[in-house]
Design a protein around this motif. Structure first.
Motif, PDB file in Angstrom:
ATOM      1  N   GLU A 107       0.821  -1.212   0.000  1.00 51.93           N
ATOM      2  CA  GLU A 107       0.000   0.000   0.000  1.00 51.93           C
ATOM      3  C   GLU A 107       0.857   1.265   0.000  1.00 51.93           C
ATOM      4  OE1 GLU A 107      -2.914   2.272   3.154  1.00 51.93           O
ATOM      5  OE2 GLU A 107      -2.799   0.086   3.216  1.00 51.93           O
ATOM      6  N   TRP A 108       1.903   1.295   0.792  1.00 54.52           N
ATOM      7  CA  TRP A 108       2.716   2.505   0.925  1.00 54.52           C
ATOM      8  C   TRP A 108       3.862   2.595  -0.079  1.00 54.52           C
ATOM      9  CZ3 TRP A 108       1.732   6.758   3.709  1.00 54.52           C
ATOM     10  CH2 TRP A 108       0.678   6.672   4.620  1.00 54.52           C
ATOM     11  N   LEU A 109       4.469   1.472  -0.419  1.00 50.48           N
ATOM     12  CA  LEU A 109       5.644   1.505  -1.300  1.00 50.48           C
ATOM     13  C   LEU A 109       5.369   0.971  -2.701  1.00 50.48           C
ATOM     14  CD1 LEU A 109       8.375   0.268   1.202  1.00 50.48           C
ATOM     15  CD2 LEU A 109       7.727   2.613   0.675  1.00 50.48           C
ATOM     16  N   GLY A 110       4.344   0.180  -2.858  1.00 50.88           N
ATOM     17  CA  GLY A 110       4.027  -0.401  -4.153  1.00 50.88           C
ATOM     18  C   GLY A 110       4.639  -1.786  -4.326  1.00 50.88           C
ATOM     19  N   GLU A 111       4.653  -2.242  -5.547  1.00 50.41           N
ATOM     20  CA  GLU A 111       5.214  -3.567  -5.867  1.00 50.41           C
ATOM     21  C   GLU A 111       6.727  -3.467  -6.033  1.00 50.41           C
ATOM     22  OE1 GLU A 111       3.396  -6.435  -6.178  1.00 50.41           O
ATOM     23  OE2 GLU A 111       1.568  -5.339  -5.642  1.00 50.41           O
ATOM     24  N   ASN A 112       7.345  -4.593  -6.356  1.00 50.23           N
ATOM     25  CA  ASN A 112       8.799  -4.675  -6.621  1.00 50.23           C
ATOM     26  C   ASN A 112       9.631  -4.111  -5.470  1.00 50.23           C
ATOM     27  OD1 ASN A 112       8.202  -5.745  -9.168  1.00 50.23           O
ATOM     28  ND2 ASN A 112       8.108  -3.699 -10.063  1.00 50.23           N
ATOM     29  N   ILE A 113       9.418  -4.640  -4.294  1.00 53.44           N
ATOM     30  CA  ILE A 113      10.160  -4.185  -3.110  1.00 53.44           C
ATOM     31  C   ILE A 113      11.598  -4.681  -3.205  1.00 53.44           C
ATOM     32  CG2 ILE A 113      10.297  -4.305  -0.595  1.00 53.44           C
ATOM     33  CD1 ILE A 113       7.844  -2.817  -1.636  1.00 53.44           C
ATOM     34  N   GLU A 114      12.542  -3.743  -3.035  1.00 52.14           N
ATOM     35  CA  GLU A 114      13.970  -4.075  -3.066  1.00 52.14           C
ATOM     36  C   GLU A 114      14.716  -3.089  -2.180  1.00 52.14           C
ATOM     37  OE1 GLU A 114      15.088  -1.609  -7.089  1.00 52.14           O
ATOM     38  OE2 GLU A 114      14.703  -3.753  -7.243  1.00 52.14           O
ATOM     39  N   PHE A 115      16.020  -3.318  -2.004  1.00 51.08           N
ATOM     40  CA  PHE A 115      16.835  -2.393  -1.223  1.00 51.08           C
ATOM     41  C   PHE A 115      16.834  -1.022  -1.877  1.00 51.08           C
ATOM     42  CE2 PHE A 115      18.975  -6.326   0.227  1.00 51.08           C
ATOM     43  CZ  PHE A 115      18.875  -6.118   1.595  1.00 51.08           C
ATOM     44  N   ASP A 116      16.881   0.016  -1.054  1.00 49.48           N
ATOM     45  CA  ASP A 116      16.955   1.391  -1.557  1.00 49.48           C
ATOM     46  C   ASP A 116      18.427   1.797  -1.650  1.00 49.48           C
ATOM     47  OD1 ASP A 116      16.218   3.875  -2.432  1.00 49.48           O
ATOM     48  OD2 ASP A 116      15.802   4.669  -0.433  1.00 49.48           O
ATOM     49  N   GLY A 117      18.765   2.506  -2.700  1.00 45.96           N
ATOM     50  CA  GLY A 117      20.132   3.002  -2.868  1.00 45.96           C
ATOM     51  C   GLY A 117      20.934   2.158  -3.845  1.00 45.96           C
ATOM     52  N   ILE A 118      22.049   2.727  -4.251  1.00 45.40           N
ATOM     53  CA  ILE A 118      22.928   2.026  -5.192  1.00 45.40           C
ATOM     54  C   ILE A 118      23.588   0.836  -4.514  1.00 45.40           C
ATOM     55  CG2 ILE A 118      25.007   2.271  -6.607  1.00 45.40           C
ATOM     56  CD1 ILE A 118      24.248   5.235  -6.935  1.00 45.40           C
ATOM     57  N   LYS A 143       6.545   2.938  -6.287  1.00 41.32           N
ATOM     58  CA  LYS A 143       5.898   4.239  -6.068  1.00 41.32           C
ATOM     59  C   LYS A 143       6.922   5.339  -5.768  1.00 41.32           C
ATOM     60  CE  LYS A 143       1.398   2.708  -4.411  1.00 41.32           C
ATOM     61  NZ  LYS A 143       0.432   2.780  -3.299  1.00 41.32           N
ATOM     62  N   ASN A 144       8.219   5.033  -5.950  1.00 43.38           N
ATOM     63  CA  ASN A 144       9.318   5.968  -5.674  1.00 43.38           C
ATOM     64  C   ASN A 144       9.262   6.512  -4.252  1.00 43.38           C
ATOM     65  OD1 ASN A 144      10.510   5.706  -8.181  1.00 43.38           O
ATOM     66  ND2 ASN A 144       9.202   7.279  -9.069  1.00 43.38           N
ATOM     67  N   GLN A 145       8.850   5.689  -3.353  1.00 42.38           N
ATOM     68  CA  GLN A 145       8.774   6.016  -1.933  1.00 42.38           C
ATOM     69  C   GLN A 145       9.717   5.066  -1.214  1.00 42.38           C
ATOM     70  OE1 GLN A 145       6.905   8.476  -0.940  1.00 42.38           O
ATOM     71  NE2 GLN A 145       6.833   8.234   1.258  1.00 42.38           N
ATOM     72  N   SER A 146      10.492   5.578  -0.272  1.00 42.47           N
ATOM     73  CA  SER A 146      11.390   4.693   0.479  1.00 42.47           C
ATOM     74  C   SER A 146      10.903   4.564   1.915  1.00 42.47           C
ATOM     75  CB  SER A 146      12.827   5.222   0.447  1.00 42.47           C
ATOM     76  OG  SER A 146      12.917   6.441   1.131  1.00 42.47           O
ATOM     77  N   GLY A 147      11.258   3.462   2.506  1.00 42.83           N
ATOM     78  CA  GLY A 147      10.866   3.194   3.883  1.00 42.83           C
ATOM     79  C   GLY A 147      11.990   2.496   4.624  1.00 42.83           C
ATOM     80  N   MET A 148      11.949   2.601   5.943  1.00 46.57           N
ATOM     81  CA  MET A 148      12.964   1.978   6.787  1.00 46.57           C
ATOM     82  C   MET A 148      12.356   0.783   7.509  1.00 46.57           C
ATOM     83  SD  MET A 148      15.135   3.562   9.946  1.00 46.57           S
ATOM     84  CE  MET A 148      13.796   3.444  11.109  1.00 46.57           C
ATOM     85  N   GLU A 166      10.464  -6.870  17.517  1.00 47.06           N
ATOM     86  CA  GLU A 166       9.994  -5.718  16.756  1.00 47.06           C
ATOM     87  C   GLU A 166      10.256  -5.966  15.281  1.00 47.06           C
ATOM     88  OE1 GLU A 166      10.843  -0.954  16.068  1.00 47.06           O
ATOM     89  OE2 GLU A 166      11.798  -1.975  17.749  1.00 47.06           O
ATOM     90  N   TRP A 167       9.239  -5.717  14.489  1.00 47.05           N
ATOM     91  CA  TRP A 167       9.374  -5.767  13.037  1.00 47.05           C
ATOM     92  C   TRP A 167       8.478  -4.661  12.502  1.00 47.05           C
ATOM     93  CZ3 TRP A 167       7.014  -9.660   9.137  1.00 47.05           C
ATOM     94  CH2 TRP A 167       7.635  -9.499   7.897  1.00 47.05           C
ATOM     95  N   SER A 168       9.090  -3.573  12.074  1.00 45.64           N
ATOM     96  CA  SER A 168       8.288  -2.399  11.712  1.00 45.64           C
ATOM     97  C   SER A 168       8.787  -1.791  10.415  1.00 45.64           C
ATOM     98  CB  SER A 168       8.347  -1.360  12.831  1.00 45.64           C
ATOM     99  OG  SER A 168       9.676  -0.921  13.008  1.00 45.64           O
ATOM    100  N   LEU A 169       7.891  -1.018   9.800  1.00 40.85           N
ATOM    101  CA  LEU A 169       8.184  -0.263   8.586  1.00 40.85           C
ATOM    102  C   LEU A 169       7.849   1.196   8.873  1.00 40.85           C
ATOM    103  CD1 LEU A 169       8.751  -0.023   5.488  1.00 40.85           C
ATOM    104  CD2 LEU A 169       6.311  -0.455   5.160  1.00 40.85           C
ATOM    105  N   THR A 170       8.809   2.086   8.610  1.00 40.90           N
ATOM    106  CA  THR A 170       8.594   3.510   8.811  1.00 40.90           C
ATOM    107  C   THR A 170       8.630   4.209   7.459  1.00 40.90           C
ATOM    108  OG1 THR A 170       9.705   3.370  10.946  1.00 40.90           O
ATOM    109  CG2 THR A 170       9.400   5.560  10.035  1.00 40.90           C
ATOM    110  N   VAL A 171       7.529   4.866   7.096  1.00 41.55           N
ATOM    111  CA  VAL A 171       7.420   5.608   5.840  1.00 41.55           C
ATOM    112  C   VAL A 171       6.883   6.999   6.176  1.00 41.55           C
ATOM    113  CG1 VAL A 171       6.364   5.677   3.555  1.00 41.55           C
ATOM    114  CG2 VAL A 171       6.884   3.473   4.603  1.00 41.55           C
ATOM    115  N   ASN A 172       7.612   8.044   5.767  1.00 43.45           N
ATOM    116  CA  ASN A 172       7.202   9.431   6.025  1.00 43.45           C
ATOM    117  C   ASN A 172       6.880   9.669   7.498  1.00 43.45           C
ATOM    118  OD1 ASN A 172       7.471  10.034   3.313  1.00 43.45           O
ATOM    119  ND2 ASN A 172       5.316   9.612   2.877  1.00 43.45           N
ATOM    120  N   ASP A 173       7.727   9.217   8.370  1.00 40.02           N
ATOM    121  CA  ASP A 173       7.581   9.359   9.824  1.00 40.02           C
ATOM    122  C   ASP A 173       6.341   8.654  10.377  1.00 40.02           C
ATOM    123  OD1 ASP A 173       9.920  10.847   9.989  1.00 40.02           O
ATOM    124  OD2 ASP A 173       8.852  12.743   9.648  1.00 40.02           O
ATOM    125  N   LYS A 174       5.749   7.764   9.612  1.00 39.08           N
ATOM    126  CA  LYS A 174       4.645   6.937  10.090  1.00 39.08           C
ATOM    127  C   LYS A 174       5.188   5.531  10.272  1.00 39.08           C
ATOM    128  CE  LYS A 174       1.117   9.544   7.681  1.00 39.08           C
ATOM    129  NZ  LYS A 174       0.147   9.548   6.597  1.00 39.08           N
TER     130      LYS A 174
END
Length: 190
Positions: A107-118, A143-148, A166-174
């Motif tokens: 929902e937040w990041l879209g499909e094709n989840i992979e590591f962010d960055g080069i 969706k060109n959105q990154s998450g931690m 703990e197993w969490s995803l942080t996107v835009n401080d959420k």
């Protein structure tokens, strides 16, 4: 018979002359070669130590700069090697697989989840042998959105499964708790 003896002695004496001539030529050649070698050695400059030796403490700044550059290069190479080992760990692969299946992540990041960055980078401690997992890494989707992503787990001994704390995803401080949408609270990796 005399003729035969005379011929034989003549043959023998001619052999002797030939052999002695060859020996004389060989000895003369050797003498000439050694004399030429001696003259070439004598024409070269003699080895003398009549000047000061270089000071090993000169150019201290260059030496320290070279040592610092070498240390940084070796440290960087080691960090990249250890990080590569983390990114290729089965726990990370399993976590990425679970993130690709997660409805919140889609929902937040879209499909094709992979590591962010080069260069993918996994922060924190990942030691399955000691039973300690406390890692953070960044992911992105289409969706060109990154998450931690943060994963904290441990286990009592090698035969137990990892218990996820703990197993969490942080996107835009959420911050989203992925552990609540998962049916399992353990990681099964030995």
């Amino acid at each position: 018979m005399l003729k035969t003896i005379g011929l034989n002695s003549l043959k023998t004496s001619s052999r002797f002359v030939r052999l002695s001539t060859c020996r004389t030529l060989a000895v003369t050649t050797r003498r000439l070669n050694t004399q030429q070698t001696k003259t070439t050695i004598n024409n070269e400059k003699p080895m003398r130590i009549d000047r000061e030796l270089p000071d090993p403490r000169a150019d201290r700044k260059k030496q320290w700069a070279g040592f610092a550059a070498f240390s940084i290069a070796v440290g960087s190479a080691l960090a990249i090697i250890f990080n590569y080992e983390k990114t290729e760990n089965p726990i990370i692969s399993d976590t990425l697989y679970q993130l690709r299946k997660s409805a919140t992540t889609k929902e937040w990041l879209g499909e094709n989840i992979e590591f962010d960055g080069i260069i993918p980078w996994v922060y924190g401690k990942l030691n399955p042998v000691a039973g300690i997992i406390n890692i953070t890494f960044y992911i992105k989707g289409n969706k060109n959105q990154s998450g931690m992503v943060r994963l904290v787990a441990d286990r009592e001994n090698r035969h137990d499964e990892f218990l996820i704390h703990e197993w969490s995803l942080t996107v835009n401080d959420k911050k989203f708790d992925l552990l609540s949408e998962s049916s399992s609270k353990t990681l099964n990796h030995n």
